[in-house]
Scaffold this active site. Structure first.
Site, mmCIF file in Angstrom:
data_model
loop_
_atom_site.group_PDB
_atom_site.id
_atom_site.type_symbol
_atom_site.label_atom_id
_atom_site.label_comp_id
_atom_site.label_asym_id
_atom_site.label_seq_id
_atom_site.Cartn_x
_atom_site.Cartn_y
_atom_site.Cartn_z
ATOM 1 N N GLU A 1 0.848 -1.199 0.000
ATOM 2 C CA GLU A 1 0.000 0.000 0.000
ATOM 3 C C GLU A 1 0.878 1.241 0.000
ATOM 4 O O GLU A 1 1.995 1.188 0.520
ATOM 5 C CB GLU A 1 -0.871 0.024 1.273
ATOM 6 C CG GLU A 1 -1.775 -1.171 1.406
ATOM 7 C CD GLU A 1 -2.376 -1.294 2.811
ATOM 8 O OE1 GLU A 1 -2.269 -0.333 3.596
ATOM 9 O OE2 GLU A 1 -2.931 -2.360 3.112
ATOM 10 N N LYS B 1 2.414 4.443 1.457
ATOM 11 C CA LYS B 1 2.530 4.968 2.822
ATOM 12 C C LYS B 1 2.258 6.468 2.735
ATOM 13 O O LYS B 1 3.121 7.265 2.384
ATOM 14 C CB LYS B 1 3.913 4.695 3.389
ATOM 15 C CG LYS B 1 4.034 5.106 4.847
ATOM 16 C CD LYS B 1 5.351 4.608 5.427
ATOM 17 C CE LYS B 1 5.514 5.014 6.872
ATOM 18 N NZ LYS B 1 5.308 6.435 7.114
ATOM 19 N N TYR C 1 -7.187 1.883 5.672
ATOM 20 C CA TYR C 1 -6.332 0.750 5.335
ATOM 21 C C TYR C 1 -6.201 -0.326 6.393
ATOM 22 O O TYR C 1 -5.468 -1.285 6.207
ATOM 23 C CB TYR C 1 -4.929 1.239 4.964
ATOM 24 C CG TYR C 1 -4.300 2.133 6.016
ATOM 25 C CD1 TYR C 1 -4.240 3.503 5.799
ATOM 26 C CD2 TYR C 1 -3.794 1.630 7.192
ATOM 27 C CE1 TYR C 1 -3.677 4.346 6.742
ATOM 28 C CE2 TYR C 1 -3.236 2.452 8.142
ATOM 29 C CZ TYR C 1 -3.172 3.814 7.917
ATOM 30 O OH TYR C 1 -2.621 4.639 8.859
ATOM 31 N N CYS D 1 10.096 50.276 -5.687
ATOM 32 C CA CYS D 1 9.787 51.705 -5.562
ATOM 33 C C CYS D 1 10.904 52.462 -4.856
ATOM 34 O O CYS D 1 10.864 53.676 -4.734
ATOM 35 C CB CYS D 1 8.470 51.904 -4.819
ATOM 36 S SG CYS D 1 8.581 51.456 -3.079
HETATM 37 S S1 IVH Z 1 -0.292 0.320 8.610
HETATM 38 C C1 IVH Z 1 0.333 -1.653 12.570
HETATM 39 N N1 IVH Z 1 -0.746 1.338 6.254
HETATM 40 O O1 IVH Z 1 2.575 5.313 8.402
HETATM 41 C C2 IVH Z 1 -0.123 -0.992 11.343
HETATM 42 N N2 IVH Z 1 0.229 2.731 7.922
HETATM 43 O O2 IVH Z 1 4.528 4.118 11.124
HETATM 44 C C3 IVH Z 1 0.563 0.285 11.139
HETATM 45 N N3 IVH Z 1 0.618 5.038 7.185
HETATM 46 O O3 IVH Z 1 1.879 6.866 11.062
HETATM 47 C C4 IVH Z 1 -0.012 1.112 10.137
HETATM 48 N N4 IVH Z 1 -0.167 4.792 5.164
HETATM 49 O O4 IVH Z 1 -0.328 6.224 10.014
HETATM 50 C C5 IVH Z 1 -0.274 1.564 7.495
HETATM 51 N N5 IVH Z 1 -1.238 2.128 4.141
HETATM 52 C C6 IVH Z 1 -0.771 2.337 5.371
HETATM 53 C C7 IVH Z 1 -0.281 3.605 5.774
HETATM 54 C C8 IVH Z 1 0.226 3.748 7.062
HETATM 55 C C9 IVH Z 1 0.378 5.624 6.018
HETATM 56 C C10 IVH Z 1 1.249 5.713 8.337
HETATM 57 C C11 IVH Z 1 0.704 5.363 9.669
HETATM 58 C C12 IVH Z 1 1.851 5.565 10.593
HETATM 59 C C13 IVH Z 1 3.041 5.350 9.723
HETATM 60 C C14 IVH Z 1 3.704 4.039 10.038
#
Ligand code: IVH
Length: 679
Positions: free
Chosen positions: A117, A119, A234, A419
């Site tokens: 996915e 991030k 997610y 100016c």
């Molecule tokens: S999974 C245990 N999936 O990335 C599950 N996190 O440290 C942990 N984040 O601040 C999260 N996109 O908020 C997950 N597709 C995604 C994400 C995601 C962004 C952020 C999350 C956290 C950091 C991971």
């Protein structure tokens, strides 16, 4: 069909169309059809106030202003992720996973598949649904306890207020479902919005993440509602009932329920495929309309992942594959100074062209001269330049080790480069200003802003037009644009009949804009469109606002000291008063319009009959009449037994005597303001 049933049906339909529009990007009805459904729902709710619910699509902005955020305990810890920085790290992660499986007594030779996915670099939100209704939204906080930001999250179009969103769906909804998502600003929206703030002299945000965080932590959800925030979901945090075991199926299910799920999610049948995705993503991230700082790799088998446990705060069954930062080094060749419409002189870097994340960068912002001094950035320095979510790249800092002594310090300008008036620094502020109210370059910037889409949105007024009109002397102050005449315009190069008609037509049409837009367009420092709307909501007219004290303005939630001071100073300046008079003569809107008031104001003067006499301290007769009518009152010409109030100012004559003899209440302008609650 009874009214409750019709209301439910309309809410379902509207939620569905909102989802199609904001999440799927594929509406199936026109805006006009949408409006029709919306208005029918609003009418039914007005007629049956007992059937109104907080999650109705008509109630996106609750108007509730919080004093502070309540704390909420998450049903399960909201964890973070361990990092991988390259493909090898990812392959090693799978090896570690297999070792743990072995220790757990799991079959460590089984095929492991994954979901990759994006991030998203936003702000984690934890969303609770009970019996299909959104009941609570919280920030991550420390992972155990977060803050209740339900009112703010309710303003996000992409967030389903009820699930399933599709009224025809026969999906069963768990009695309770807590999910995790990321709220963020799409990059294009962030760029536009931040640029608008810059022009408005409001605080700009370094990147979309900070903007998202700032927007969700507003105590007044009306402000959040003006921000282009959206959401991806997610993860499942907690639920009652059965859910699929695989992450892929869970995401499909969330999507089917109506949650926004990133379309950039990929299924990988083994870790080699994941490693290949890492290369794909390192490129793809630049083509996506939101900021990603890595990809999240999750074991598809969620029960297996859960069984692996954690190291510290990081679950073993998922990992973040971080991308290298989009920073490069180049040489700072020079600086350019620009003047903004509020007079701020701001430095920009001229760089030796460098490719960063697929784009050639030659200019970058240096924020302000204070920051240059603080970081000791010099001309000729090798500097780090970052281009991340922000549309404008910025200079991070110099690499002092690479200096050879030929670098030159940057001296803040002592004069406006346009100016030549002396530059000034206001004590306590970092910005350096050109303080010349008739600086021609500032005027050009102000015109640009006045006619722009965030302000008066004047059709036919191109970006170069303001500069040209100022240059030839047809426009010497903002209001002059409403006094342009056909012949003068036709005499300009490139201005033919059609173009002139369009320009004059656009100017004329702009007089029908709202008073809030006009106030925004005036370009008072710190008064962007959100602040302008708040100010007019309170004071109802620009004339009343002009009389407001700093204390009165500061008493409005969401209004700071800086804004209050700036507003009071602006209206106190005689040049601005003269400018306003010129605008008034040209027919610009000074009073909040009926429609805006109908939409949210109570009608405290409903059916009350007023007569106005004498000279009022701030309101003209016409304005007073409009104000009374806006609040539901009527204004007649002569005092009779049917008159409820005589609004009397100085030099009131026979009407006052008559009112007194009939026992009609005589009130002052401030009594009137008190009656309508704006005092
Ligand atoms: S999974 C245990 N999936 O990335 C599950 N996190 O440290 C942990 N984040 O601040 C999260 N996109 O908020 C997950 N597709 C995604 C994400 C995601 C962004 C952020 C999350 C956290 C950091 C991971």
């Amino acid at each position: 069909m009874n009214q409750q049933a019709r209301i439910n049906q309309l809410r379902d339909q509207l939620n569905y169309h909102i989802h199609r529009y904001y999440v799927l990007d594929s509406p199936v009805i026109s805006d006009a059809e949408y409006d029709q459904l919306f208005h029918e729902l609003r009418r039914l709710e007005e007629e049956n106030p007992e059937l109104l619910t907080a999650d109705s699509p008509t109630q996106r902005v609750s108007g509730i202003v919080a004093d502070a955020f309540e704390k909420v305990t998450h049903p399960a810890p909201i964890l973070s992720l361990g990092n991988a920085f390259n493909k090898e790290d990812l392959l090693e992660w799978e090896e570690r996973t297999r070792r743990f499986m072995e220790q757990n007594g799991d079959d460590a030779t089984q095929l492991l598949d994954y979901v990759v996915e994006p991030k998203i670099d936003g702000l984690t939100v934890v969303l609770t649904y009970e019996n299909g209704r959104f009941t609570q939204g919280a920030t991550r906080g420390n992972g155990q306890v977060g803050e209740n930001i339900t009112q703010n999250l309710l303003t996000l179009w992409a967030l389903p207020k009820r699930i399933p969103v599709d009224p025809d769906s026969d999906l069963e909804v768990p009695a309770r479902l807590v999910i995790r998502g990321e709220a963020f600003f799409p990059l294009d929206e962030f760029g536009k919005w931040n640029a608008g703030r810059e022009v408005a002299g409001e605080k700009t945000y370094m990147n979309p993440r900070n903007a998202a965080a700032g927007s969700l932590r507003q105590l007044d959800s009306k402000i959040t509602a003006t921000r282009p925030l959206t959401l991806f979901c997610y993860d499942l945090i907690d639920w009652e009932g059965d859910v699929a075991d695989s992450q892929w199926d869970r995401l499909q299910w969330l999507k089917a329920l109506g949650f926004p799920v990133s379309a950039d999610t990929v299924y990988c049948e083994n870790i080699q495929a994941v490693a290949a995705e890492y290369d794909v993503w390192a490129e793809k991230r630049h083509q996506i309309n939101y900021e990603v700082d890595g990809m999240v790799v999750k074991l598809n088998n969620r029960p297996l992942a859960a069984g692996l446990g954690f190291t510290g705060k990081d679950p073993r069954g998922s990992i973040a594959g971080k991308f290298p930062a989009v920073e490069k080094t180049t040489t700072l060749l020079n600086i350019k100074v620009a003047v903004g419409r509020t007079g701020i002189l701001s430095p920009a870097a001229v760089l030796e062209p460098v490719e960063i994340g697929g784009v050639i960068v030659q200019n970058a912002t240096l924020h302000n001269f204070d920051e240059i001094a603080r970081k000791d950035i010099r001309i000729g320095d090798k500097v780090w330049v970052k281009r991340a979510g922000e549309v404008i790249p910025y200079v991070v800092g110099p690499i002092t080790d690479l200096r050879d002594g030929s670098e030159r310090p940057i001296v803040p300008p002592t004069h406006c480069p346009f100016c030549n008036d002396p530059a000034v620094q206001i004590p306590g502020e970092v910005a350096i200003y050109c303080d010349n109210p008739i600086c021609p370059e500032q005027l050009v910037r102000r015109i640009e802003y006045f006619v722009s889409r965030v302000a008066m949105d004047i059709d036919g007024f191109g970006t170069k037009t303001g500069g040209l009109l100022a240059e030839v002397g047809l426009v010497n102050d903002l209001a002059d644009i409403y006094y342009l005449n056909r012949d003068d315009l036709l005499a300009l190069e490139g201005f033919k009949d059609k173009k002139v008609d369009k320009l004059l037509g656009g100017l004329e049409a702009s007089k029908q804009q709202t008073a809030a837009r006009f106030l925004t367009a005036l370009g008072v420092r710190f008064v962007g469109s959100a602040a302008a709307a708040l100010l007019l909501d309170t004071f109802m007219s620009i004339d009343r606002l002009a009389q407001a004290t700093r204390e009165e303005i500061e008493a409005i939630h969401g209004m700071g000291e800086g804004t209050a001071t700036s507003v009071v100073q602006w209206f106190a300046d005689e040049r601005n008063q003269a400018l306003l008079e010129k605008f008034r003569q040209a027919g610009l809107p000074f009073v909040m319009e009926q429609a805006a008031i109908d939409a949210d104001a109570p009608q405290p003067l409903a059916d009350k009959v007023f007569v106005i006499t004498g000279t009022l301290p701030t309101l003209g007769r016409k304005d007073a009449k409009e104000l009374i009518e806006q609040y539901g009152g009527k204004v007649t010409g002569s005092v009779s037994k049917k008159t409820d109030y005589l609004l009397a100012g100085e030099k009131a004559g026979s009407k006052l005597t008559k009112a007194q003899s009939l026992g009609v209440a005589v009130i002052s302008e401030s009594d009137l303001q008190a009656l309508i609650g704006s005092n």
